[in-house]
Motif scaffolding. Structure first.
Motif, PDB file in Angstrom:
ATOM      1  N   GLN A  11     -10.938 -12.203 -36.779  1.00 31.50           N
ATOM      2  CA  GLN A  11     -11.701 -11.866 -36.379  1.00 31.50           C
ATOM      3  C   GLN A  11     -11.860 -12.724 -35.348  1.00 31.50           C
ATOM      4  OE1 GLN A  11     -15.615  -9.753 -37.794  1.00 31.50           O
ATOM      5  NE2 GLN A  11     -14.151  -9.767 -40.461  1.00 31.50           N
ATOM      6  N   SER A  12     -11.884 -14.095 -35.661  1.00 31.00           N
ATOM      7  CA  SER A  12     -11.914 -15.423 -35.023  1.00 31.00           C
ATOM      8  C   SER A  12     -10.971 -15.700 -34.325  1.00 31.00           C
ATOM      9  CB  SER A  12     -12.326 -16.538 -36.349  1.00 31.00           C
ATOM     10  OG  SER A  12     -10.386 -17.027 -36.600  1.00 31.00           O
ATOM     11  N   ASP A  13     -10.484 -14.715 -33.678  1.00 34.99           N
ATOM     12  CA  ASP A  13      -9.836 -14.474 -32.152  1.00 34.99           C
ATOM     13  C   ASP A  13     -10.767 -13.819 -31.238  1.00 34.99           C
ATOM     14  OD1 ASP A  13      -9.723 -11.897 -32.766  1.00 34.99           O
ATOM     15  OD2 ASP A  13      -7.709 -11.595 -32.937  1.00 34.99           O
ATOM     16  N   ARG A  14     -11.858 -13.495 -31.562  1.00 37.51           N
ATOM     17  CA  ARG A  14     -12.770 -13.117 -30.935  1.00 37.51           C
ATOM     18  C   ARG A  14     -13.461 -14.278 -30.293  1.00 37.51           C
ATOM     19  NH1 ARG A  14     -15.855  -9.610 -35.623  1.00 37.51           N
ATOM     20  NH2 ARG A  14     -15.548  -7.831 -34.882  1.00 37.51           N
ATOM     21  N   ILE A  15     -13.672 -15.304 -30.700  1.00 33.99           N
ATOM     22  CA  ILE A  15     -14.086 -16.593 -30.764  1.00 33.99           C
ATOM     23  C   ILE A  15     -13.508 -17.580 -30.027  1.00 33.99           C
ATOM     24  CG2 ILE A  15     -15.770 -18.900 -31.387  1.00 33.99           C
ATOM     25  CD1 ILE A  15     -16.443 -15.602 -33.044  1.00 33.99           C
ATOM     26  N   PHE A 162     -11.283  -6.539 -31.771  1.00 27.33           N
ATOM     27  CA  PHE A 162     -10.433  -6.456 -33.131  1.00 27.33           C
ATOM     28  C   PHE A 162     -10.989  -5.839 -33.643  1.00 27.33           C
ATOM     29  CE2 PHE A 162     -10.838  -7.544 -37.543  1.00 27.33           C
ATOM     30  CZ  PHE A 162      -9.933  -8.354 -37.778  1.00 27.33           C
ATOM     31  N   PRO A 163     -11.593  -4.674 -34.084  1.00 23.84           N
ATOM     32  CA  PRO A 163     -10.972  -3.257 -35.009  1.00 23.84           C
ATOM     33  C   PRO A 163     -10.239  -2.513 -34.305  1.00 23.84           C
ATOM     34  CG  PRO A 163     -13.199  -3.417 -34.230  1.00 23.84           C
ATOM     35  CD  PRO A 163     -13.552  -4.424 -34.135  1.00 23.84           C
ATOM     36  N   LEU A 164     -10.335  -3.084 -33.034  1.00 25.55           N
ATOM     37  CA  LEU A 164      -9.445  -1.388 -33.082  1.00 25.55           C
ATOM     38  C   LEU A 164      -8.536  -1.761 -32.159  1.00 25.55           C
ATOM     39  CD1 LEU A 164     -11.797  -0.168 -29.562  1.00 25.55           C
ATOM     40  CD2 LEU A 164     -10.973   0.844 -31.317  1.00 25.55           C
ATOM     41  N   THR A 165      -8.193  -3.267 -32.403  1.00 29.38           N
ATOM     42  CA  THR A 165      -6.575  -3.503 -32.504  1.00 29.38           C
ATOM     43  C   THR A 165      -5.740  -4.533 -34.032  1.00 29.38           C
ATOM     44  OG1 THR A 165      -7.421  -5.514 -31.530  1.00 29.38           O
ATOM     45  CG2 THR A 165      -6.832  -4.005 -29.762  1.00 29.38           C
ATOM     46  N   THR A 166      -6.092  -5.797 -34.284  1.00 26.49           N
ATOM     47  CA  THR A 166      -5.924  -6.555 -34.846  1.00 26.49           C
ATOM     48  C   THR A 166      -6.547  -6.060 -36.190  1.00 26.49           C
ATOM     49  OG1 THR A 166      -5.933  -8.276 -33.303  1.00 26.49           O
ATOM     50  CG2 THR A 166      -5.569  -8.847 -35.823  1.00 26.49           C
ATOM     51  N   GLY A 167      -7.338  -5.295 -36.129  1.00 17.51           N
ATOM     52  CA  GLY A 167      -8.337  -5.532 -37.667  1.00 17.51           C
ATOM     53  C   GLY A 167      -7.193  -3.772 -38.587  1.00 17.51           C
ATOM     54  N   ALA A 195      -5.569 -12.668 -22.346  1.00 19.28           N
ATOM     55  CA  ALA A 195      -3.807 -14.014 -23.135  1.00 19.28           C
ATOM     56  C   ALA A 195      -3.594 -14.884 -22.777  1.00 19.28           C
ATOM     57  CB  ALA A 195      -3.486 -13.095 -21.313  1.00 19.28           C
ATOM     58  N   ALA A 196      -4.563 -15.392 -22.426  1.00 23.96           N
ATOM     59  CA  ALA A 196      -4.666 -16.662 -22.724  1.00 23.96           C
ATOM     60  C   ALA A 196      -5.525 -17.024 -24.207  1.00 23.96           C
ATOM     61  CB  ALA A 196      -5.642 -17.644 -21.717  1.00 23.96           C
ATOM     62  N   ALA A 197      -6.102 -16.273 -24.691  1.00 20.62           N
ATOM     63  CA  ALA A 197      -6.534 -17.077 -26.168  1.00 20.62           C
ATOM     64  C   ALA A 197      -5.569 -16.270 -27.245  1.00 20.62           C
ATOM     65  CB  ALA A 197      -8.183 -16.133 -26.506  1.00 20.62           C
ATOM     66  N   MET A 198      -5.147 -15.489 -26.963  1.00 19.06           N
ATOM     67  CA  MET A 198      -4.142 -14.198 -28.178  1.00 19.06           C
ATOM     68  C   MET A 198      -2.666 -15.727 -27.758  1.00 19.06           C
ATOM     69  SD  MET A 198      -5.806 -11.851 -29.584  1.00 19.06           S
ATOM     70  CE  MET A 198      -7.139 -12.735 -28.446  1.00 19.06           C
TER      71      MET A 198
END
Length: 210
Positions: A11-15, A162-167, A195-198
């Motif tokens: 979930q830290s990808d959110r941040i 996150f729950p829709l994808t990586t979760g 895109a930059a974050a991922m």
């Protein structure tokens, strides 16, 4: 200096994404999961008493919990961007979907993961139905508006993504039957900050957009 302590596939990808959306200067420190347990390494668990992702440090200040971190960063570094105020018509929708992500949807998906490990039965079916309802609610909402809080992107979208994808790494689900969710995920993927974050947070992991 703000440091985002990012645990891979978490979930830290959110941040990371929020910082990119708001243009907040930050240092990214990435941690790999233990290859045997697939849990956070000891070094990450030592960052915060609860020992889970995400965690940020802002100078000497340490904070965990996705929603708390998102609200903290928006309030202290983001000029209250990506929120809805009480005077705005979408305020209640924003509050609901922002909190729905971790308060209702994530527990429902974790239940489905546990049910998958333990087996079926009537009680298992009832637990799995919670996840079905969550997806159905989101699908219905996105049939009416492009983003969860209404016409404009907000922090509620960062929370629910996150729950829709990586979760789904942890609680697999076929989302081919949710056309509005699929279209929504493509709108999200088109955002430069996403895109930059991922690319920074998960350079070896393709976003689960289908």
């Amino acid at each position: 200096m703000l440091t985002v302590h990012h645990l891979g596939i978490s979930q830290s990808d959110r941040i990371v994404w929020l910082c990119e959306e708001l243009g907040i200067p930050y240092q990214l420190r990435r941690y790999d999961r233990d290859p045997v347990t697939r849990l956070a390494p000891e070094e990450y668990r030592a960052l915060h008493p609860f020992g889970t992702a995400p965690v940020i440090t802002d100078g000497d200040f340490v904070l965990g919990e996705s929603a708390a971190i998102v609200e903290y960063l928006i309030a202290t570094h983001g000029g209250d961007a990506l929120i809805r105020r009480a005077s705005e018509p979408d305020f209640a929708d924003y509050l609901f979907w922002f909190n729905f992500a971790n308060s209702s949807m994530m527990p429902a998906l974790m239940m489905s993961m546990v049910v998958g490990l333990l087996g079926g039965g009537d009680r298992a079916k009832a637990l799995l139905a919670r996840g079905d309802r969550a997806y159905a609610m989101i699908e219905d909402r996105l049939a009416k508006v492009p983003y969860l809080a209404g016409d404009a992107f907000s922090a509620a979208d960062i929370m629910i993504h996150f729950p829709l994808t990586t979760g789904r790494v942890f609680a697999p689900r076929d989302i081919s039957g949710y056309p509005n969710i699929l279209a929504y995920l493509q709108r999200i993927a088109a955002r430069p900050a996403y895109a930059a974050a991922m690319a920074k947070a998960e350079p070896d992991f393709a976003p689960m957009l289908t």
